[in-house]
Motif scaffolding. Structure first.
Motif, PDB file in Angstrom:
ATOM      1  N   ARG A 173       0.841  -1.216   0.000  1.00 30.18           N
ATOM      2  CA  ARG A 173       0.000   0.000   0.000  1.00 30.18           C
ATOM      3  C   ARG A 173       0.868   1.255   0.000  1.00 30.18           C
ATOM      4  O   ARG A 173       0.541   2.239  -0.654  1.00 30.18           O
ATOM      5  N   SER A 174       2.009   1.199   0.721  1.00 30.62           N
ATOM      6  CA  SER A 174       2.873   2.386   0.717  1.00 30.62           C
ATOM      7  C   SER A 174       3.451   2.610  -0.683  1.00 30.62           C
ATOM      8  O   SER A 174       3.637   3.753  -1.111  1.00 30.62           O
ATOM      9  N   CYS A 175       3.702   1.499  -1.421  1.00 33.58           N
ATOM     10  CA  CYS A 175       4.196   1.621  -2.803  1.00 33.58           C
ATOM     11  C   CYS A 175       3.141   2.314  -3.677  1.00 33.58           C
ATOM     12  O   CYS A 175       3.481   3.084  -4.580  1.00 33.58           O
ATOM     13  N   GLU A 176       1.865   2.017  -3.415  1.00 35.20           N
ATOM     14  CA  GLU A 176       0.801   2.627  -4.222  1.00 35.20           C
ATOM     15  C   GLU A 176       0.769   4.148  -4.026  1.00 35.20           C
ATOM     16  O   GLU A 176       0.572   4.904  -4.970  1.00 35.20           O
ATOM     17  N   TYR A 177       0.966   4.590  -2.764  1.00 33.21           N
ATOM     18  CA  TYR A 177       0.988   6.042  -2.520  1.00 33.21           C
ATOM     19  C   TYR A 177       2.156   6.682  -3.284  1.00 33.21           C
ATOM     20  O   TYR A 177       2.016   7.754  -3.863  1.00 33.21           O
ATOM     21  N   SER A 178       3.318   6.008  -3.275  1.00 33.88           N
ATOM     22  CA  SER A 178       4.479   6.552  -3.997  1.00 33.88           C
ATOM     23  C   SER A 178       4.185   6.612  -5.492  1.00 33.88           C
ATOM     24  O   SER A 178       4.508   7.598  -6.161  1.00 33.88           O
ATOM     25  N   ALA A 179       3.570   5.524  -6.029  1.00 28.96           N
ATOM     26  CA  ALA A 179       3.291   5.479  -7.470  1.00 28.96           C
ATOM     27  C   ALA A 179       2.253   6.536  -7.850  1.00 28.96           C
ATOM     28  O   ALA A 179       2.335   7.118  -8.941  1.00 28.96           O
ATOM     29  N   ASP A 180       1.289   6.816  -6.956  1.00 26.22           N
ATOM     30  CA  ASP A 180       0.315   7.888  -7.238  1.00 26.22           C
ATOM     31  C   ASP A 180       1.030   9.238  -7.371  1.00 26.22           C
ATOM     32  O   ASP A 180       0.682  10.066  -8.211  1.00 26.22           O
ATOM     33  N   ARG A 181       2.044   9.451  -6.522  1.00 26.60           N
ATOM     34  CA  ARG A 181       2.817  10.701  -6.611  1.00 26.60           C
ATOM     35  C   ARG A 181       3.526  10.779  -7.964  1.00 26.60           C
ATOM     36  O   ARG A 181       3.571  11.835  -8.586  1.00 26.60           O
ATOM     37  N   ALA A 182       4.063   9.620  -8.412  1.00 26.61           N
ATOM     38  CA  ALA A 182       4.733   9.590  -9.720  1.00 26.61           C
ATOM     39  C   ALA A 182       3.728   9.921 -10.822  1.00 26.61           C
ATOM     40  O   ALA A 182       4.031  10.682 -11.748  1.00 26.61           O
ATOM     41  N   GLY A 183       2.513   9.351 -10.711  1.00 25.70           N
ATOM     42  CA  GLY A 183       1.466   9.624 -11.703  1.00 25.70           C
ATOM     43  C   GLY A 183       1.144  11.105 -11.764  1.00 25.70           C
ATOM     44  O   GLY A 183       0.993  11.682 -12.846  1.00 25.70           O
ATOM     45  N   LEU A 184       1.067  11.730 -10.587  1.00 25.77           N
ATOM     46  CA  LEU A 184       0.770  13.165 -10.535  1.00 25.77           C
ATOM     47  C   LEU A 184       1.900  13.975 -11.171  1.00 25.77           C
ATOM     48  O   LEU A 184       1.662  14.903 -11.945  1.00 25.77           O
ATOM     49  N   LEU A 185       3.141  13.583 -10.874  1.00 25.74           N
ATOM     50  CA  LEU A 185       4.279  14.302 -11.464  1.00 25.74           C
ATOM     51  C   LEU A 185       4.314  14.119 -12.982  1.00 25.74           C
ATOM     52  O   LEU A 185       4.724  15.010 -13.711  1.00 25.74           O
ATOM     53  N   ALA A 186       3.860  12.945 -13.447  1.00 23.61           N
ATOM     54  CA  ALA A 186       3.856  12.711 -14.902  1.00 23.61           C
ATOM     55  C   ALA A 186       2.788  13.538 -15.588  1.00 23.61           C
ATOM     56  O   ALA A 186       3.011  14.064 -16.679  1.00 23.61           O
TER      57      ALA A 186
END
Ligand SMILES: [Zn+2]
Length: 270
Positions: A173-186
């Protein structure tokens, strides 16, 4: 007044303690060797599974290249450049599933997007979804998940197995929060990151009408009101959508996000 002690009592005690320590040491070494062997077996199994998954994918999915899908290949390349994710192989899998995932232990890792995603997402939302997946690649979640995820299955006593299971889910779940941040930056647009998550959770019914959209929002907001949902969330690889939206909102308001977004936009403008 202790001279009546039976001869040899203390030596026997010393010997007993020595044997206890020896048993602990032998057990620890055996566990360590067993676990190392298990990790090696998991690594081999992961490689074999990855290869067979890849072969299945090649038969059923559509590869995305600058020749076959120039617009999508360009969008993936752009997101990868913004996140410094390195090269990935991209495939579009048939089906209406609203999902995307990555796999692979070695570079270039594979990004798979189901065709259903393209039917409901606009270009910015697609950037969020692809950026999210590329975030998993850049941060090493893709290969770690194949390897570390398997370690959750290390043979262990019942309670330890439960603790390991919960710990790995927590990490997922913590990985998902990090990946959401990456999605936002993209994608660079917090409102598009949010609408992509709402569409993923609400599905096609959220898009049918304004009422459908409101209903999806209402359901998402009520997700963490029930104890049952909160317990289920602890077993899940993904956090509840309401929590992902909150986490994204907080990150989008942080100076850290603005600094990084400005830096990315400067080097790779959309
Ligand atoms: Zn993810």
């Amino acid at each position: 007044m202790t001279s009546y002690r039976y001869p040899g009592e203390q030596i026997i005690l010393a010997l007993t303690l020595f044997l206890v320590l020896a048993v602990i040491a032998v057990t620890a070494v055996a566990t360590l060797c067993g676990s190392a062997l298990f990790v090696m077996v998991m690594l081999v199994v992961s490689f074999v599974l990855n290869r067979s998954h890849h072969n299945e994918l090649i038969e059923s999915a559509h590869p995305v290249t600058p020749q076959t899908e120039p617009a999508l290949a360009n969008l993936v390349g752009d997101c990868a450049a913004r996140l410094q994710a390195g090269p990935v192989g991209t495939f579009v899998a048939p089906g209406n599933i609203l999902n995307a995932y990555t796999f692979g232990l070695v570079k270039p890792q594979i990004l798979v997007v189901y065709a259903g995603v393209f039917r409901i997402m606009d270009a910015d939302e697609l950037r969020f979804i692809i950026g999210h997946e590329l975030g998993h690649v850049s941060l090493g979640h893709t290969w770690l998940n194949s390897l570390v995820g398997g370690m959750a299955g290390i043979p262990s006593p019942y309670l330890a197995a439960v603790v390991l299971y919960f710990a790995f889910r927590w990490w997922n779940r913590s990985c998902e929060y990090s990946a959401d941040r990456a999605g936002l930056l993209a994608c660079g647009k917090p409102e598009k990151a949010a609408s992509a998550l709402i569409k993923l959770a609400g599905g096609a019914s959220a898009l049918r009408s304004a009422q459908g959209w409101q209903q999806a929002l209402h359901q998402i907001e009520a997700e963490d009101d029930h104890l049952e949902n909160n317990l289920r969330a602890m077993l899940s690889t993904h956090p509840m959508t309401v929590r992902r939206l909150d986490a994204l909102r907080r990150y989008a308001a942080s100076p850290e996000y603005h600094r990084l977004q400005d830096q990315i936009n400067h080097v790779h403008p959309i």
